[in-house]
Design a protein around this motif. Structure first.
Motif, PDB file in Angstrom:
ATOM      1  N   THR A  84       0.865  -1.178   0.000  1.00  0.00           N
ATOM      2  CA  THR A  84       0.000   0.000   0.000  1.00  0.00           C
ATOM      3  C   THR A  84       0.902   1.227   0.000  1.00  0.00           C
ATOM      4  O   THR A  84       1.565   1.516   0.996  1.00  0.00           O
ATOM      5  N   ARG A  85       0.947   1.924  -1.122  1.00  0.00           N
ATOM      6  CA  ARG A  85       1.826   3.088  -1.226  1.00  0.00           C
ATOM      7  C   ARG A  85       1.123   4.355  -0.739  1.00  0.00           C
ATOM      8  O   ARG A  85      -0.087   4.511  -0.914  1.00  0.00           O
ATOM      9  N   VAL A  86       1.898   5.237  -0.137  1.00  0.00           N
ATOM     10  CA  VAL A  86       1.388   6.525   0.347  1.00  0.00           C
ATOM     11  C   VAL A  86       2.407   7.610   0.012  1.00  0.00           C
ATOM     12  O   VAL A  86       3.525   7.323  -0.427  1.00  0.00           O
ATOM     13  N   ILE A  87       2.002   8.860   0.223  1.00  0.00           N
ATOM     14  CA  ILE A  87       2.907   9.996   0.061  1.00  0.00           C
ATOM     15  C   ILE A  87       3.315  10.461   1.452  1.00  0.00           C
ATOM     16  O   ILE A  87       2.463  10.850   2.260  1.00  0.00           O
ATOM     17  N   LEU A  88       4.595  10.417   1.752  1.00  0.00           N
ATOM     18  CA  LEU A  88       5.090  10.847   3.062  1.00  0.00           C
ATOM     19  C   LEU A  88       5.616  12.278   2.955  1.00  0.00           C
ATOM     20  O   LEU A  88       6.429  12.584   2.071  1.00  0.00           O
ATOM     21  N   VAL A  89       5.139  13.155   3.849  1.00  0.00           N
ATOM     22  CA  VAL A  89       5.554  14.564   3.856  1.00  0.00           C
ATOM     23  C   VAL A  89       5.668  15.035   5.301  1.00  0.00           C
ATOM     24  O   VAL A  89       5.212  14.359   6.228  1.00  0.00           O
ATOM     25  N   ARG A  90       6.243  16.222   5.484  1.00  0.00           N
ATOM     26  CA  ARG A  90       6.305  16.791   6.831  1.00  0.00           C
ATOM     27  C   ARG A  90       4.923  17.281   7.247  1.00  0.00           C
ATOM     28  O   ARG A  90       4.062  17.576   6.410  1.00  0.00           O
ATOM     29  N   ARG A  96      -7.310  21.058  -0.679  1.00  0.00           N
ATOM     30  CA  ARG A  96      -8.712  20.679  -0.506  1.00  0.00           C
ATOM     31  C   ARG A  96      -9.144  19.668  -1.569  1.00  0.00           C
ATOM     32  O   ARG A  96     -10.107  18.935  -1.386  1.00  0.00           O
ATOM     33  N   ARG A  97      -8.405  19.666  -2.689  1.00  0.00           N
ATOM     34  CA  ARG A  97      -8.723  18.718  -3.760  1.00  0.00           C
ATOM     35  C   ARG A  97      -8.079  17.362  -3.471  1.00  0.00           C
ATOM     36  O   ARG A  97      -7.123  17.260  -2.708  1.00  0.00           O
ATOM     37  N   GLN A  98      -8.620  16.325  -4.096  1.00  0.00           N
ATOM     38  CA  GLN A  98      -7.931  15.046  -4.049  1.00  0.00           C
ATOM     39  C   GLN A  98      -6.619  15.187  -4.814  1.00  0.00           C
ATOM     40  O   GLN A  98      -6.562  15.826  -5.867  1.00  0.00           O
ATOM     41  N   LEU A  99      -5.569  14.605  -4.274  1.00  0.00           N
ATOM     42  CA  LEU A  99      -4.264  14.729  -4.913  1.00  0.00           C
ATOM     43  C   LEU A  99      -4.255  14.019  -6.264  1.00  0.00           C
ATOM     44  O   LEU A  99      -4.856  12.954  -6.426  1.00  0.00           O
ATOM     45  N   THR A 100      -3.566  14.629  -7.214  1.00  0.00           N
ATOM     46  CA  THR A 100      -3.356  14.020  -8.527  1.00  0.00           C
ATOM     47  C   THR A 100      -1.859  14.029  -8.821  1.00  0.00           C
ATOM     48  O   THR A 100      -1.085  14.733  -8.161  1.00  0.00           O
ATOM     49  N   LYS A 101      -1.471  13.281  -9.816  1.00  0.00           N
ATOM     50  CA  LYS A 101      -0.057  13.259 -10.189  1.00  0.00           C
ATOM     51  C   LYS A 101       0.409  14.653 -10.613  1.00  0.00           C
ATOM     52  O   LYS A 101       1.542  15.048 -10.331  1.00  0.00           O
ATOM     53  N   ILE A 160      -5.147  10.201  -6.860  1.00  0.00           N
ATOM     54  CA  ILE A 160      -6.358   9.512  -7.295  1.00  0.00           C
ATOM     55  C   ILE A 160      -6.195   8.895  -8.680  1.00  0.00           C
ATOM     56  O   ILE A 160      -6.809   7.872  -8.999  1.00  0.00           O
ATOM     57  N   ASP A 161      -5.334   9.500  -9.521  1.00  0.00           N
ATOM     58  CA  ASP A 161      -5.159   8.995 -10.881  1.00  0.00           C
ATOM     59  C   ASP A 161      -3.936   8.085 -11.019  1.00  0.00           C
ATOM     60  O   ASP A 161      -3.516   7.758 -12.129  1.00  0.00           O
ATOM     61  N   ALA A 162      -3.363   7.674  -9.910  1.00  0.00           N
ATOM     62  CA  ALA A 162      -2.206   6.770  -9.957  1.00  0.00           C
ATOM     63  C   ALA A 162      -2.680   5.331 -10.109  1.00  0.00           C
ATOM     64  O   ALA A 162      -3.651   4.914  -9.470  1.00  0.00           O
ATOM     65  N   GLU A 163      -2.004   4.583 -10.956  1.00  0.00           N
ATOM     66  CA  GLU A 163      -2.323   3.170 -11.115  1.00  0.00           C
ATOM     67  C   GLU A 163      -1.828   2.421  -9.882  1.00  0.00           C
ATOM     68  O   GLU A 163      -0.661   2.493  -9.530  1.00  0.00           O
ATOM     69  N   GLU A 164      -2.707   1.701  -9.226  1.00  0.00           N
ATOM     70  CA  GLU A 164      -2.327   0.984  -8.009  1.00  0.00           C
ATOM     71  C   GLU A 164      -2.809  -0.458  -8.102  1.00  0.00           C
ATOM     72  O   GLU A 164      -3.839  -0.838  -7.559  1.00  0.00           O
ATOM     73  N   ASP A 165      -2.074  -1.264  -8.864  1.00  0.00           N
ATOM     74  CA  ASP A 165      -2.395  -2.680  -8.963  1.00  0.00           C
ATOM     75  C   ASP A 165      -2.139  -3.362  -7.623  1.00  0.00           C
ATOM     76  O   ASP A 165      -1.416  -2.845  -6.771  1.00  0.00           O
ATOM     77  N   GLU A 166      -2.715  -4.528  -7.469  1.00  0.00           N
ATOM     78  CA  GLU A 166      -2.526  -5.267  -6.224  1.00  0.00           C
ATOM     79  C   GLU A 166      -1.169  -5.972  -6.245  1.00  0.00           C
ATOM     80  O   GLU A 166      -1.011  -7.032  -6.841  1.00  0.00           O
ATOM     81  N   LEU A 167      -0.201  -5.363  -5.596  1.00  0.00           N
ATOM     82  CA  LEU A 167       1.119  -5.959  -5.453  1.00  0.00           C
ATOM     83  C   LEU A 167       1.280  -6.469  -4.029  1.00  0.00           C
ATOM     84  O   LEU A 167       0.644  -5.972  -3.102  1.00  0.00           O
ATOM     85  N   TRP A 168       2.159  -7.442  -3.870  1.00  0.00           N
ATOM     86  CA  TRP A 168       2.402  -8.008  -2.544  1.00  0.00           C
ATOM     87  C   TRP A 168       3.887  -8.000  -2.228  1.00  0.00           C
ATOM     88  O   TRP A 168       4.721  -8.203  -3.117  1.00  0.00           O
TER      89      TRP A 168
END
Length: 330
Positions: free
Chosen positions: A167-173, A182-187, A267-275
Motif C-alpha cells: 500500500t503506497r502513500v505519500i510521506l511529507v512533513r 482541498r482537492r484530491q491529490l493528482t499526479k 487519485i489517478d495513480a495506477e495501483e495494482d494489487e502488489l504483494w
C-alpha cells in the motif's frame, strides 16, 4: 572398488543441480562454492563411482546413461535423509542461523514480529538480516535462506509466500503545503515538488515505490536524494518540502520517530494489487529448519492482516482515495 558410501546429502544434491543446469559454476553457486571448489567437488564426487556419471559435450555437462540409471536411487536417498532430518529437528535445541536478505525499511516491522517468536521458541537460534545488492540472486545463489521483496519480476525457480499487500502513500512533513490541499491529490499536483526516491536495488521491473507515478519527467528530474536506506531521509524531510512515495509500513515507522504524515496516493495513480513476499530457493524448500521458520512468517502474516484490519476499522489505516485494482496474484 567404488566409494559410493562416502556420498553426502550435499554431494547428491550437487549432482542434481548439475544435471539441471549443465554448468558446474551454477551448481556450485547453489552451495556457495567458488568456481574452483565446484570443479574440485565434481572431480571428487565422480571418483566415488565406478563409471563416469557426467560427460562434457556441446558446451555443458550432461548426465551419462549410468547416472540416469542410478538417479532414482539417489533421489530416494535424498528423500530418506530429509525424512530423518525432519524427525530429528528440534527448534528448542537448534542453533541455526537464518539469513534474510532485504533492503526495505519496513523489514524492521517484520523483524519486530518474527524475532520475538524465534527467541521464545528457538532460544539458541539467530536471525541475520543481511543487505545484498540483489536479494533475488542472494536466495538463488545460496547466500540467504530467505528474501523479502516486492513480487515483481521474480525468478520462476523460487518459492513464494505472501506476507502483506503493498500500500503506497505519500510521506511529507506535518504542515506541508500538500496537507492543506482541498482537492484530491493528482499526479499533476505532485509534479512541482522535489522528492526522495527510494532505491530497491532491483532491475527495471521494480526500481522504486514511486514507479509509474511520474512517467513523463526526465530521469530523476525532481529527485534531490536517492537512497536504499530510507531512514536517512526522514530528518531532512521533516525540515523541507520534500515528498516521498513509500510503503505504508515504512511510513508508520517514519511517523513514529519524526514529525511526518502520510497522504493518499494520487487519485489517478495506477495501483495494482502488489504483494511483499517471502521467497526461498528450491534447495532450501524441504529443509526442516526452513519449513519451521516459514511457519513463523505465516503466523506473523495472519497477525499483520488482523492488525491492519483493526486500524482500518478505527479509521487509522493507510490513507487512500480508492480500492486497488486486483491483478494476477503470486
Amino acid at each position: 572398488m567404488s566409494d559410493v558410501l562416502k556420498l553426502s546429502l550435499e554431494d547428491i544434491s550437487f549432482l542434481m543441480e548439475l544435471e539441471k543446469s549443465g554448468v558446474v559454476l551454477k551448481a556450485g553457486s547453489v552451495f556457495n562454492m567458488s568456481p574452483s571448489t565446484a570443479s574440485r567437488n565434481l572431480t571428487r564426487i565422480s571418483g566415488y563411482f565406478p563409471t563416469p556419471i557426467f560427460k562434457f559435450e556441446g558446451g555443458s555437462w550432461r548426465a551419462t546413461d549410468y547416472f540416469k540409471l542410478i538417479r532414482p536411487n539417489l533421489i530416494e536417498m535424498i528423500k530418506n535423509a530429509q525424512t530423518l532430518m525432519a524427525q530429528s529437528f528440534d527448534a528448542k535445541t537448534s542453533e541455526r542461523t537464518y539469513v534474510i536478505s532485504c533492503m526495505m525499511t519496513e523489514v524492521e516491522h517484520v523483524v519486530g514480529g518474527i524475532l520475538p517468536k524465534l527467541m521464545e521458541r528457538s532460544p539458541r537460534s539467530r536471525l541475520d538480516l543481511s543487505k545484498h545488492e540483489n536479494e533475488l540472486a542472494a536466495v538463488v545463489n545460496g547466500l540467504a535462506d530467505f528474501a523479502i521483496v516486492t513480487a515483481v519480476g521474480l525468478p520462476a525457480d523460487v518459492h513464494v509466500m505472501r506476507l502483506y499487500p503493498v500500500t503506497r502513500v505519500i510521506l511529507v512533513r506535518r504542515n506541508h503545503p500538500l496537507t492543506f490541499e482541498r482537492r484530491q491529490l493528482t499526479k499533476k499536483i505532485l509534479i512541482p515538488y522535489d522528492r526522495v526516491s527510494i532505491l530497491t536495488g532491483r532491475s527495471a521491473s521494480w526500481t522504486s515505490p514511486e514507479q509509474n507515478i511520474f512517467p513523463y519527467e526526465r530521469y530523476m528530474e525532481h529527485t534531490r536524494y536517492s537512497t536504499s536506506r530510507f531512514h536517512t531521509a526522514w530528518e531532512a524531510m521533516s525540515k523541507t518540502d520534500l515528498i516521498c512515495v513509500c510503503g505504508w509500513r515504512a511510513a508508520e515507522i517514519a511517523m513514529r520517530s519524526h514529525d511526518l504524515v502520510a497522504l493518499p496516493l494520487p487519485i489517478d495513480a495506477e495501483e495494482d494489487e502488489l504483494w511483499n513476499v517471502l521467497i526461498w530457493s528450491d534447495v532450501r524448500h524441504k529443509d526442516p529448519a526452513i519449513i519451521w521458520m516459514r511457519s513463523l512468517f505465516s503466523e506473523w502474516a495472519q497477525e499483520e492482516a488482523a492488525r491492519i484490519a483493526e486500524l482500518e476499522e478505527k479509521g487509522k489505516g493507510p490513507p487512500t482515495y480508492k480500492k486497488r485494482r486486483s491483478s494476477a496474484g503470486v
